[in-house]
Design a protein around this motif. Sequence first.
Motif, PDB file in Angstrom:
ATOM      1  N   ALA A 165       1.078  -0.935  -0.211  1.00 54.83           N
ATOM      2  CA  ALA A 165       0.416  -0.163  -0.127  1.00 54.83           C
ATOM      3  C   ALA A 165       0.986   1.760   0.001  1.00 54.83           C
ATOM      4  CB  ALA A 165      -0.667  -0.059   1.155  1.00 54.83           C
ATOM      5  N   HIS A 166       2.024   1.085   0.861  1.00 55.77           N
ATOM      6  CA  HIS A 166       2.671   2.420   0.635  1.00 55.77           C
ATOM      7  C   HIS A 166       3.339   2.756  -0.548  1.00 55.77           C
ATOM      8  CE1 HIS A 166       3.154   2.267   5.434  1.00 55.77           C
ATOM      9  NE2 HIS A 166       1.583   2.363   5.206  1.00 55.77           N
ATOM     10  N   LEU A 167       3.791   1.220  -0.833  1.00 55.22           N
ATOM     11  CA  LEU A 167       4.859   1.382  -2.321  1.00 55.22           C
ATOM     12  C   LEU A 167       3.571   2.529  -3.189  1.00 55.22           C
ATOM     13  CD1 LEU A 167       6.949   0.767  -4.404  1.00 55.22           C
ATOM     14  CD2 LEU A 167       5.901  -1.774  -4.220  1.00 55.22           C
ATOM     15  N   ARG A 168       2.908   1.425  -3.170  1.00 52.93           N
ATOM     16  CA  ARG A 168       1.889   2.397  -4.358  1.00 52.93           C
ATOM     17  C   ARG A 168       1.450   4.244  -4.279  1.00 52.93           C
ATOM     18  NH1 ARG A 168      -0.685  -2.099  -7.194  1.00 52.93           N
ATOM     19  NH2 ARG A 168      -0.651  -4.042  -6.627  1.00 52.93           N
ATOM     20  N   SER A 169       1.039   4.246  -3.014  1.00 52.48           N
ATOM     21  CA  SER A 169       0.701   5.484  -2.759  1.00 52.48           C
ATOM     22  C   SER A 169       1.942   6.496  -2.789  1.00 52.48           C
ATOM     23  CB  SER A 169       0.514   5.267  -1.261  1.00 52.48           C
ATOM     24  OG  SER A 169       1.201   6.639  -0.630  1.00 52.48           O
ATOM     25  N   ASP A 170       3.181   5.991  -2.409  1.00 58.73           N
ATOM     26  CA  ASP A 170       4.503   6.553  -2.589  1.00 58.73           C
ATOM     27  C   ASP A 170       4.909   6.553  -4.467  1.00 58.73           C
ATOM     28  OD1 ASP A 170       4.580   6.672  -0.409  1.00 58.73           O
ATOM     29  OD2 ASP A 170       6.903   6.060  -0.117  1.00 58.73           O
ATOM     30  N   VAL A 171       4.547   5.740  -5.171  1.00 56.38           N
ATOM     31  CA  VAL A 171       4.955   5.978  -6.627  1.00 56.38           C
ATOM     32  C   VAL A 171       4.276   6.758  -7.450  1.00 56.38           C
ATOM     33  CG1 VAL A 171       5.543   4.389  -8.539  1.00 56.38           C
ATOM     34  CG2 VAL A 171       5.886   3.812  -6.505  1.00 56.38           C
ATOM     35  N   ALA A 172       2.615   6.652  -7.042  1.00 55.66           N
ATOM     36  CA  ALA A 172       1.737   7.579  -7.905  1.00 55.66           C
ATOM     37  C   ALA A 172       2.516   9.603  -7.075  1.00 55.66           C
ATOM     38  CB  ALA A 172       0.514   6.778  -7.060  1.00 55.66           C
ATOM     39  N   ARG A 173       2.666   8.980  -5.815  1.00 57.24           N
ATOM     40  CA  ARG A 173       2.975  10.402  -5.471  1.00 57.24           C
ATOM     41  C   ARG A 173       4.133  11.024  -6.094  1.00 57.24           C
ATOM     42  NH1 ARG A 173       1.692  10.095  -0.658  1.00 57.24           N
ATOM     43  NH2 ARG A 173       3.899   9.301   0.185  1.00 57.24           N
ATOM     44  N   GLU A 174       5.521  10.014  -5.906  1.00 51.21           N
ATOM     45  CA  GLU A 174       6.250  10.872  -5.600  1.00 51.21           C
ATOM     46  C   GLU A 174       7.771  10.230  -7.123  1.00 51.21           C
ATOM     47  OE1 GLU A 174       8.216  10.852  -1.726  1.00 51.21           O
ATOM     48  OE2 GLU A 174       6.706  11.068  -1.268  1.00 51.21           O
ATOM     49  N   GLN A 175       7.127   8.749  -7.223  1.00 45.61           N
ATOM     50  CA  GLN A 175       7.431   8.119  -8.702  1.00 45.61           C
ATOM     51  C   GLN A 175       7.910   7.965  -8.355  1.00 45.61           C
ATOM     52  OE1 GLN A 175       6.162   8.370 -12.130  1.00 45.61           O
ATOM     53  NE2 GLN A 175       4.851   9.818 -10.699  1.00 45.61           N
ATOM     54  N   GLU A 176       8.337   7.004  -6.671  1.00 50.54           N
ATOM     55  CA  GLU A 176       9.711   6.494  -6.225  1.00 50.54           C
ATOM     56  C   GLU A 176       9.126   5.769  -5.105  1.00 50.54           C
ATOM     57  OE1 GLU A 176      13.414   7.399  -5.056  1.00 50.54           O
ATOM     58  OE2 GLU A 176      13.295   9.545  -5.493  1.00 50.54           O
ATOM     59  N   TRP A 177       9.938   5.273  -3.940  1.00 51.04           N
ATOM     60  CA  TRP A 177       9.398   4.200  -3.616  1.00 51.04           C
ATOM     61  C   TRP A 177       9.800   5.231  -2.004  1.00 51.04           C
ATOM     62  CZ3 TRP A 177       9.876  -1.640  -1.484  1.00 51.04           C
ATOM     63  CH2 TRP A 177       9.232  -1.761  -0.155  1.00 51.04           C
ATOM     64  N   THR A 178       9.307   5.993  -0.872  1.00 47.18           N
ATOM     65  CA  THR A 178      10.140   6.555   0.249  1.00 47.18           C
ATOM     66  C   THR A 178       9.891   5.967   1.614  1.00 47.18           C
ATOM     67  OG1 THR A 178       8.884   8.106  -0.256  1.00 47.18           O
ATOM     68  CG2 THR A 178      10.349   8.930  -1.733  1.00 47.18           C
ATOM     69  N   CYS A 179       8.757   5.391   1.275  1.00 45.76           N
ATOM     70  CA  CYS A 179       9.036   5.771   2.802  1.00 45.76           C
ATOM     71  C   CYS A 179       9.782   4.622   3.625  1.00 45.76           C
ATOM     72  CB  CYS A 179       6.910   4.648   2.639  1.00 45.76           C
ATOM     73  SG  CYS A 179       6.466   3.945   4.758  1.00 45.76           S
ATOM     74  N   THR A 180       9.448   5.367   4.847  1.00 45.40           N
ATOM     75  CA  THR A 180      11.065   4.236   5.960  1.00 45.40           C
ATOM     76  C   THR A 180      10.215   3.533   7.247  1.00 45.40           C
ATOM     77  OG1 THR A 180      11.100   6.616   7.048  1.00 45.40           O
ATOM     78  CG2 THR A 180      12.299   6.023   5.085  1.00 45.40           C
ATOM     79  N   CYS A 181       8.744   3.271   6.718  1.00 47.72           N
ATOM     80  CA  CYS A 181       8.318   2.765   7.941  1.00 47.72           C
ATOM     81  C   CYS A 181       8.105   1.309   8.216  1.00 47.72           C
ATOM     82  CB  CYS A 181       6.416   3.119   7.858  1.00 47.72           C
ATOM     83  SG  CYS A 181       5.836   1.210   6.317  1.00 47.72           S
TER      84      CYS A 181
END
Length: 106
Positions: free
Chosen positions: A29-45
């Motif tokens: 879920a975080h990957l999809r959200s990050d990529v849609a918003r920032e074009q890369e997976w940035t979440c550090t949870c």
Amino acid sequence: MSGFVGLHHSIYGATMASEMSQIKATADAHLRSDVAREQEWTCTCEACREMRSLIGMEKVFQVRPLVRDIREVEEQMGNAKNRVELQGLMNQYMALHDQLADIMAK
């Protein structure tokens, strides 16, 4: 295996599988959200860090044998008896590097 030990392993295994499913779902879920918003997976949870760690380990297991094969071919190239043998080894060497690049690009 005694009843308690068997039950403990069964419960522990089910708990681990459930935790892994939760980690994977959260990270996805975080990957999809990050990529849609920032074009890369940035979440550090924690879930995303765990998933990155697992992905990294999977790559290590795929890369290691290729690196070993590349080193062996390099050694064989140094001992090649003629140009034909060297050319064959160079083709093999380049193919192994292509495989390595494909894995690293994933």
